[in-house]
Design a protein around this motif. Structure first.
Motif: not given
Length: 128
Positions: A4-9, A12-13, A70-83
């Motif tokens: 699955t990870n090879a498929f996603l890679a 470019n996901l 946003a989690t794919t772009i910014d690892k700090e603000n993406g989780p805060s938005m989801a929260t």
């Protein structure tokens, strides 16, 4: 999981996390929650008790989808938005789902609560 990870890679996901404690850095829980909110909006058209309503569910589907992106772009603000969006959903519609005691709304509320926990834990770990 490697296939699955090879498929996603190849496409470019973002890759799936190897451990459950890394789910807060992955966009996939937010994407799954976005899909669940969108499909639940169809069930909410029947005005059965416990659902948030069609318009709020479509809006939350968009909000969770944006927070996953946003989690794919910014690892700090993406989780805060989801929260934040998960907390808003639970504040406004969690009690209604608990009162109705119907399986569909309860499962969606449990999914939102689980996603809020996963992303909230990651958000708190980043800032402490």
């Amino acid at each position: 999981m490697d296939a699955t990870n090879a498929f996603l890679a190849r496409r470019n996901l973002p890759l799936l996390p190897k451990h459950a404690d890394q789910l807060g850095l992955s966009p996939y829980p937010a994407y799954a929650l976005s899909a669940a909110c969108f499909t639940s909006s169809i069930a909410a058209l029947r005005n059965t008790p416990g659902w948030a309503g069609t318009v709020p569910l479509v809006a939350f589907a968009g909000a969770f989808g944006m927070s996953g992106y946003a989690t794919t772009i910014d690892k700090e603000n993406g989780p805060s938005m989801a929260t934040a969006w998960g907390s808003v959903y639970l504040f406004f519609f969690g009690r209604e789902a608990m009162r109705a005691m119907r399986p569909g709304p309860l499962l969606l509320t449990a999914g939102v609560a689980g996603s809020t926990y996963v992303y909230g834990k990651e958000f708190i770990e980043m800032w402490t």
